[in-house]
Design an enzyme around this catalytic site. Structure first.
Site, PDB file in Angstrom:
ATOM      1  N   GLU A 212      52.686  31.139  48.273  1.00  0.00           N
ATOM      2  CA  GLU A 212      53.257  31.466  49.578  1.00  0.00           C
ATOM      3  C   GLU A 212      54.480  30.640  49.972  1.00  0.00           C
ATOM      4  OE1 GLU A 212      52.091  34.025  50.492  1.00  0.00           O
ATOM      5  OE2 GLU A 212      49.995  34.143  49.941  1.00  0.00           O
ATOM      6  N   SER A 610      49.804  46.304  47.932  1.00  0.00           N
ATOM      7  CA  SER A 610      49.647  44.966  48.485  1.00  0.00           C
ATOM      8  C   SER A 610      49.645  45.078  50.019  1.00  0.00           C
ATOM      9  CB  SER A 610      50.742  44.044  47.956  1.00  0.00           C
ATOM     10  OG  SER A 610      50.404  42.697  48.157  1.00  0.00           O
ATOM     11  N   ASP A 685      42.322  40.616  39.808  1.00  0.00           N
ATOM     12  CA  ASP A 685      43.285  40.179  40.826  1.00  0.00           C
ATOM     13  C   ASP A 685      42.801  38.887  41.471  1.00  0.00           C
ATOM     14  OD1 ASP A 685      45.067  39.926  42.957  1.00  0.00           O
ATOM     15  OD2 ASP A 685      45.114  42.074  43.362  1.00  0.00           O
ATOM     16  N   HIS A 717      47.207  41.347  40.145  1.00  0.00           N
ATOM     17  CA  HIS A 717      47.755  41.982  41.347  1.00  0.00           C
ATOM     18  C   HIS A 717      48.853  42.986  41.021  1.00  0.00           C
ATOM     19  CE1 HIS A 717      48.206  42.401  45.603  1.00  0.00           C
ATOM     20  NE2 HIS A 717      49.458  41.978  45.604  1.00  0.00           N
TER      21      HIS A 717
END
Length: 744
Positions: A212, A610, A685, A717
């Site tokens: 992130e 997503s 994932d 993912h």
């Protein structure tokens, strides 16, 4: 995730231009674009080469290029900037061992969204420009400019995060959760830290920093190589998620430390030590331990270490100045967010030799550059536009180079300014393009990579005034280009705007088949919708869209409130309200489409991956009957399953504000989904964990609500790769055929 901007691995950048229809006609009868060709080799967009870097003296430009026979495998190439001649420096197949990557390296690659790439995925120039560090198949090699390679490590353990130190004395890396360094003069390797193992990590970036915060390392050499700052984190407080990586031939269960929203993060420390690991000093990061180490940098003269300390709620960012001899710190300045906002991190800053520095901030509501000197601020850029990054800085001339959307939100350009006259901003790139740029250390040459709706990505070398010196990859749409056989049927991108409920202007992009009078067409309504991403740009679109248009679909994309590059007020709409204005704005787009004479209002299908997959489910739940069907790829369905740094930035602490979570989640509203829905997820994932989809499936099954699903064993993912991408999109196509095209 949500950082993903993934449209499944399917959405590769490759479209072509209608402006070249006359040339295309000369190519003969147009070929039919198939899914097999969309995902085949070579890529339809051609290639510009990845990770492009200038050598320290600017005479060589290195890049990673895919092999013609294996698009996912990359080799290291070099181009002489004086002659334009290119040659392969390192052949990944000839040099590599083919050894399987460690789980740690696989996960690091997943964080960078390069999990499907093979061969050489990164490299680092030595400061003398005579050699290049090349990590390959879990070991390290030093390549010289004559094409020879020297193997630096040969161990069963993986070497991660490898770099050449600033003065070129060492090659450092992380092995077995400790920091190591190889003295290049003697060839001897030394372990610099002790105690790594179990839950203790030295020299690494923790999960949320990688996923992130776009910080992928946990150590930083000082200029001159005398010292190194090293992060130490203990993930013992972090909760364990037993992640079943379900593969085709078996299942591996990983007890992954995953910091879910509202739960403890790692315990961070920062230490400064000599190059041999001696005399370690612990940095004073303050009394509050529940913080994020956002960025770490050395002063140009190594007299100080600068640490960006972000609060857990991400409403405060302190710039710490650290004395490397004692570890003592002081706060130089603090950035604070508004009450209903948060602080976005950036890499658009530069430290100057005179002790001042250039700094990016959104303090006036837009991302702009400032100079901090002697405790005072001078704003360098201002206006209703956003600075994206700093491309280069010539401190001797006081000339700063940066990319921004000053000339319109749909384009990004490279600009230059003189610090003494910041109001005189000069654009260095041609109008009509979406550009990225990087420069050598002296800011004397520029690597520009660009595309627009009529041209695939291309890159060129320019001087400091923006004048093109040579093509790096012209990637011209001419005979021999991978897309050339399909140009005759290509359709143009159209752009426009519509209004949100509060009057905000929203931008859209649309591609239509040749419209026949009186005929109505189905719509493939694609969205992402989440923060940090912009989808509508004047750039080269993707080949999958052209495939859908060839099949008779209208492709439509809208950037809703909450998305990136429109200023803080535009983004802050989703504060403690995810899945609200985004859904309303996409509905405004659907209603606009239904009013168009060429659109079949009963045949609008919505698709996202997503955050976009989350949006699909929220849109179907909020507006039953509006969309004919929806495809939700790797969706978040319950936000307290997602990580701390991302989720708490927008929704806060679930322990303090549970209502923001319950109103943003999909699960409480799953009973309202009555339109056909296809849910897709990779079964390995580790980002948006599969539990998000199994919870949704269980809720709908208990409500006796029909839906369809496709799960991919072993896929993470970013579902895709040889065979997988074609299967994925044939599954989607079959779903759309049955529930949209053939529906009464």
């Amino acid at each position: 995730m949500p950082k993903s901007r993934l449209l499944a691995s399917a959405l590769l950048a490759c479209l072509a231009s209608p402006a070249m229809a006359e040339d295309a006609a000369q190519a003969g009868a147009p070929r039919e674009l198939t899914l097999e060709r969309v995902f085949g080799n070579p890529g339809l967009s051609g290639s510009t080469g990845g990770v492009q870097t200038l050598s320290p003296d600017g005479t060589l430009l290195t890049s990673l290029k895919p092999r013609a026979d294996e698009q996912s495998r990359l080799d290291l190439w070099a181009m002489d900037t004086r002659t334009g001649q290119s040659r392969m420096l390192v052949d990944s197949k000839a040099v590599g061992t083919g050894a399987e990557l460690s789980e740690e390296e696989k996960m690091q690659r997943e964080r960078r969204r390069i999990g499907s790439q093979k061969g050489i995925v990164s490299y680092d120039w030595a400061p003398d420009g005579k050699s290049i560090l090349v990590p390959l198949d879990g070991d390290l090699y030093l390549a010289t400019l004559d094409g020879k390679t020297r193997r630096l490590t040969e161990t069963p353990e993986a070497e991660l995060n490898a770099v050449v130190s600033p003065a070129g004395k060492y090659v450092s890396f992380v092995r077995d959760q400790n920091l190591w360094a190889v003295d290049l003069a003697s060839g001897q390797a030394r372990q610099l830290t002790q105690g790594g193992g179990g839950t203790i990590h030295w020299g690494e970036a923790e999960f949320v920093a990688q996923e992130e915060m776009s910080r992928y390392t946990g150590y930083w050499w000082s200029p001159g190589d005398a010292m190194v700052a090293v992060q130490r984190f203990d993930e013992a407080p972090v909760g364990i998620v037993s992640r079943a990586a379900i593969g085709a031939e078996g299942t591996k269960v990983y007890d992954q430390r995953y910091p879910r929203a509202g739960t403890p993060n790692v315990l961070n420390e920062l230490h400064i030590m000599r190059a041999d690991g001696s005399n370690p000093v612990k940095v004073d990061l303050g009394e509050e331990t529940d913080i994020y180490i956002a960025r770490v940098d050395w002063a140009p003269d190594a007299s100080a270490l600068y640490v960006q300390r972000q609060s857990r709620d991400q409403k405060r960012l302190d710039m710490l100045k650290v004395d490397p001899r004692t570890g003592k710190s002081s706060v130089l300045f603090t950035e604070r967010s508004g009450d209903r906002s948060w602080i976005n991190l950036s890499d658009a800053y530069r430290f100057m030799d005179d002790g001042s520095f250039i700094w990016w901030s959104e303090r006036d509501g837009h991302g702009h550059l400032y100079r901090f000197a002697d405790g005072k601020w001078t704003q360098l850029t201002k206006g209703d536009w956003e600075v994206a990054d700093i491309a280069g800085f010539d401190e001797a001339k006081g000339r700063l180079f940066f990319t921004a959307n000053k000339d319109g939100v749909l384009e990004r350009h490279l600009y230059a300014m003189d610090l003494a006259r910041p109001a005189e901003i000069i654009r260095l790139t041609e109008a009509g393009w979406w550009n990225s740029a990087s420069m050598d250390g002296a800011a004397s040459r520029i690597i520009v990579t660009r595309s627009n709706p009529n041209n695939p990505p291309q890159s060129y070398l320019a001087d400091a005034n923006g004048k093109q010196i040579a093509w790096i990859a012209e990637n011209k749409l001419a005979e021999g280009h991978p897309y050339f056989p399909y140009m005759a049927s290509h359709r143009p991108s159209q752009y426009g705007t519509l209004k949100a409920a509060d009057g905000t202007t929203l931008h859209w992009r649309m591609i239509t088949p040749p419209l026949e009078p009186g005929k109505k067409y189905p719509v493939f309504f694609q969205h992402y919708g989440g923060p940090g991403s912009q989808q509508v740009m004047h750039n080269w679109a993707n080949p999958l869209h052209q495939y859908l248009v060839d099949k008779g679909w209208v492709v439509f994309i809208l950037d809703n409130r909450g998305s990136a590059n429109r200023g803080k007020a535009f983004e802050d709409h989703i504060y403690h309200a995810m899945g609200s204005v985004e859904v309303a704005d996409q509905l405004a787009g659907a209603e606009w489409l239904k009013r168009q004479s060429f659109v079949d209002p009963a045949k609008i299908a919505t698709y996202g991956w997503s955050y976009g997959g989350y949006m699909t489910a929220k849109m179907l739940a909020a507006n039953p009957g509006v969309y004919a069907a929806g495809i939700a790829g790797a969706p978040v369905t319950q936000w307290d399953l997602y990580d701390t740094h991302y989720t708490e930035r927008f929704l806060g602490d679930p322990n303090k504000d549970p209502k923001s979570y319950s109103s943003s989640d999909v699960i409480p509203e799953a009973g309202k989904i009555v339109d056909p829905m296809l849910v897709i997820h990779g079964m390995a994932d580790d980002n948006v964990i599969l539990t998000n989809t199994t919870l949704l499936m269980s809720k709908m099954q208990k409500n006796a609500q029909p839906f369809e699903s496709m799960l991919y064993p072993g896929e993470t993912h970013s579902v895709g790769g040889p065979g997988i991408s074609v299967h994925l999109w044939k599954t989607i196509e079959d779903f759309l055929d049955r529930h949209v095209l053939e529906a009464e």
